[in-house]
Write an enzyme that holds these catalytic residues in place. Structure first.
Site, short mmCIF file in Angstrom:
data_model
loop_
_atom_site.label_atom_id
_atom_site.label_comp_id
_atom_site.label_asym_id
_atom_site.label_seq_id
_atom_site.Cartn_x
_atom_site.Cartn_y
_atom_site.Cartn_z
N ASP A 89 43.04 -101.49 12.63
CA ASP A 89 41.81 -102.07 13.17
C ASP A 89 41.10 -101.19 14.20
OD1 ASP A 89 41.65 -104.27 11.65
OD2 ASP A 89 42.30 -105.71 13.17
N LYS A 92 39.25 -96.91 11.24
CA LYS A 92 39.37 -95.77 10.31
C LYS A 92 38.41 -95.91 9.12
CE LYS A 92 43.74 -96.65 9.74
NZ LYS A 92 43.96 -97.71 10.75
N THR A 93 38.48 -97.09 8.50
CA THR A 93 37.64 -97.30 7.32
C THR A 93 36.16 -97.30 7.70
OG1 THR A 93 39.41 -98.55 6.29
CG2 THR A 93 37.23 -98.84 5.36
N HIS A 137 50.28 -93.85 6.97
CA HIS A 137 51.25 -92.89 7.50
C HIS A 137 52.37 -92.60 6.51
CE1 HIS A 137 49.92 -94.10 11.80
NE2 HIS A 137 48.96 -93.69 11.03
P1 GTP Z 1 43.06 -100.99 8.95
O1 GTP Z 1 42.63 -100.32 7.67
O2 GTP Z 1 43.37 -102.43 8.80
O3 GTP Z 1 44.16 -100.25 9.65
O4 GTP Z 1 41.80 -100.96 9.96
P2 GTP Z 1 40.79 -99.80 10.23
O5 GTP Z 1 41.34 -98.87 11.23
O6 GTP Z 1 40.32 -99.25 8.96
O7 GTP Z 1 39.59 -100.57 10.95
P3 GTP Z 1 38.25 -101.11 10.31
O8 GTP Z 1 37.32 -100.00 10.02
O9 GTP Z 1 38.57 -102.06 9.23
O10 GTP Z 1 37.65 -101.86 11.57
C1 GTP Z 1 38.31 -102.94 12.19
C2 GTP Z 1 37.30 -103.81 12.89
O11 GTP Z 1 36.70 -103.05 13.95
C3 GTP Z 1 36.16 -104.24 12.00
O12 GTP Z 1 35.83 -105.56 12.33
C4 GTP Z 1 35.03 -103.30 12.37
O13 GTP Z 1 33.77 -103.86 12.19
C5 GTP Z 1 35.29 -103.05 13.84
N1 GTP Z 1 34.78 -101.75 14.29
C6 GTP Z 1 35.03 -100.55 13.72
N2 GTP Z 1 34.37 -99.59 14.41
C7 GTP Z 1 33.71 -100.20 15.40
C8 GTP Z 1 32.86 -99.73 16.46
O14 GTP Z 1 32.57 -98.54 16.61
N3 GTP Z 1 32.38 -100.68 17.31
C9 GTP Z 1 32.66 -101.99 17.18
N4 GTP Z 1 32.15 -102.82 18.07
N5 GTP Z 1 33.45 -102.46 16.22
C10 GTP Z 1 33.97 -101.59 15.33
MG MG Z 2 41.09 -99.47 6.94
#
Ligand code: GTP
Ligand code: MG
Length: 370
Positions: A89, A92-93, A137
């Site tokens: 969270d 990354k995505t 990882h």
């Molecule tokens: P996993 O694949 O589950 O490990 O998560 P991840 O690292 O890919 O994170 P993801 O991109 O799914 O983002 C997780 C949450 O953070 C989502 O609700 C996004 O909208 C939020 N988010 C990501 N980047 C930002 C940012 O720059 N600002 C804010 N406010 N929220 C963000």
């Molecule tokens: Mg992700």
């Protein structure tokens, strides 16, 4: 120890498997055709039949990828391969999607139509960067265990409002173990409570010293959500890539790494290959792990059919005999006979590893019954 199944040995000798089993029985060995015998037993058996023994060693069959190092003058600059890692969270995505949105070429082509495990972004300066879609990882470690160190640069994503978490530290350790340079992307700086400076300080405890702390690891404050400083992150990647002077010979038989592979209902086995060196072409004959094939079609990361794929290009390959595993190497070979030879040798090796048991002789058979 080298071993061979009775079946395979009989094929190579041009004798019936049953005759081999019978002779082994006379030699006090109870073995079925599917069982494995060691090289010394095989040699005795072959001599028993009056054949001449020729042991084929791994070196005679296997593709020696170290043998033909490309001479300096054949090398041309190639795009860096970048992997994004970080805690759950932390974004990354979102960051990958945002970076993909900056692709000037994809923009012109009307967006990305298809998702594969790796894709190329062309920046406004014309620099190409290949991103590996967050493989997790485990996949990263597994690929490294297979000697597939395809990543040139790791982007460590840390959420500014959350700080260093277990998977962040894990990612740091994996990156260090792989000896790959890192760029820290401090994400979510748009959020209340974002504290980038605290992250820089905490990173010190793990011997990651960013530039703002007088170290040499680049750090960039970004927001994937608000698309802040994405160009700065791309610049940081380009700068790091320049330092690495990444090169490959595009004019040779292709070698690549399986990023992901699956059995597609309509298209059969499909593998996403990241080309490491050489140029992969439609019609090329290849071996990949224990599978072989002939390239029927190549599809790039924008879903477009292409005729060729050069170094650092991710491409979907159609025309495989089966589904290979992530991290395995694809090697283009001279012809189909050679491809079959290597693939069947590897299958044989894999089978004898699975079934390697000491052949029971009559004594042990009987004492087991008694
Ligand atoms: P996993 O694949 O589950 O490990 O998560 P991840 O690292 O890919 O994170 P993801 O991109 O799914 O983002 C997780 C949450 O953070 C989502 O609700 C996004 O909208 C939020 N988010 C990501 N980047 C930002 C940012 O720059 N600002 C804010 N406010 N929220 C963000
Ligand atoms: Mg992700």
């Amino acid at each position: 120890p080298e071993a061979i199944t009775v079946q395979e040995l009989s094929k190579r000798m041009g004798e019936k498997g049953a005759d081999l089993v019978k002779t082994l029985f006379k030699m006090d060995m109870m073995v079925t055709v599917n069982q494995t015998i060691d090289a010394d037993t095989a040699e005795l058996l072959v001599e028993e039949f009056g054949h001449i023994v020729k042991r084929v060693s791994e070196a005679d069959v296997e593709i020696d990828t170290n043998k033909d190092v490309d001479p300096e003058e054949t090398l041309k600059p190639r795009a860096p391969v970048v992997t994004i890692m970080g805690h759950v969270d932390h974004g990354k995505t979102s960051l990958l999607d945002a970076l993909r949105g900056t692709d000037v070429v994809a923009g012109e082509a009307g967006g990305i139509t298809q998702h594969i495990g790796a894709y190329k972004v062309t920046t406004k300066d014309g620099a190409e960067i290949t991103f590996l879609d967050t493989p997790g990882h485990e996949a990263f470690t597994e690929m490294r265990a297979r000697g597939a160190n395809v990543t040139d640069i790791v982007i460590l994503v840390v959420a500014a409002d959350d700080g260093l978490m277990p998977q962040t530290i894990e990612a740091i350790n994996h990156t260090k173990a792989a000896g790959v340079p890192m760029i820290v992307a401090i994400n979510k700086i748009d959020k209340d409570g974002a504290n980038p400076q605290k992250i820089r300080e905490r990173l010190l405890e793990h011997e990651v010293i960013v530039e703002a702390m007088s170290g040499d690891v680049q750090d960039v404050e970004v927001s994937a959500l608000k698309k802040l400083n994405l160009d700065k992150l791309l610049d940081a990647i380009a700068l790091q890539a320049e330092l690495l002077e990444l090169k490959a010979n595009p004019d040779r038989a292709a070698e690549g790494t399986v990023v992901e592979a699956k059995l597609d209902k309509g298209r059969g086995p499909v593998a996403t290959i990241l080309v490491n060196r050489g140029t992969l072409k439609v019609g090329d004959v290849f071996v990949v792990g224990t599978e072989s094939g002939k390239v029927r079609a190549l599809i790039d990361d924008k879903g477009k059919q292409v005729k060729t794929a050069g170094p650092a290009s991710p491409v979907e390959v159609l025309g495989l005999s089966g589904v290979p595993s992530a991290g395995e190497t694809l090697s283009v070979v001279e012809n189909e006979a050679r491809a079959r030879e290597v693939a069947s040798y590897r299958q044989e090796q894999a089978t004898s590893r699975r079934t390697a048991i000491a052949p029971a002789n009559l004594d042990t058979m009987f004492s087991a019954l008694a």
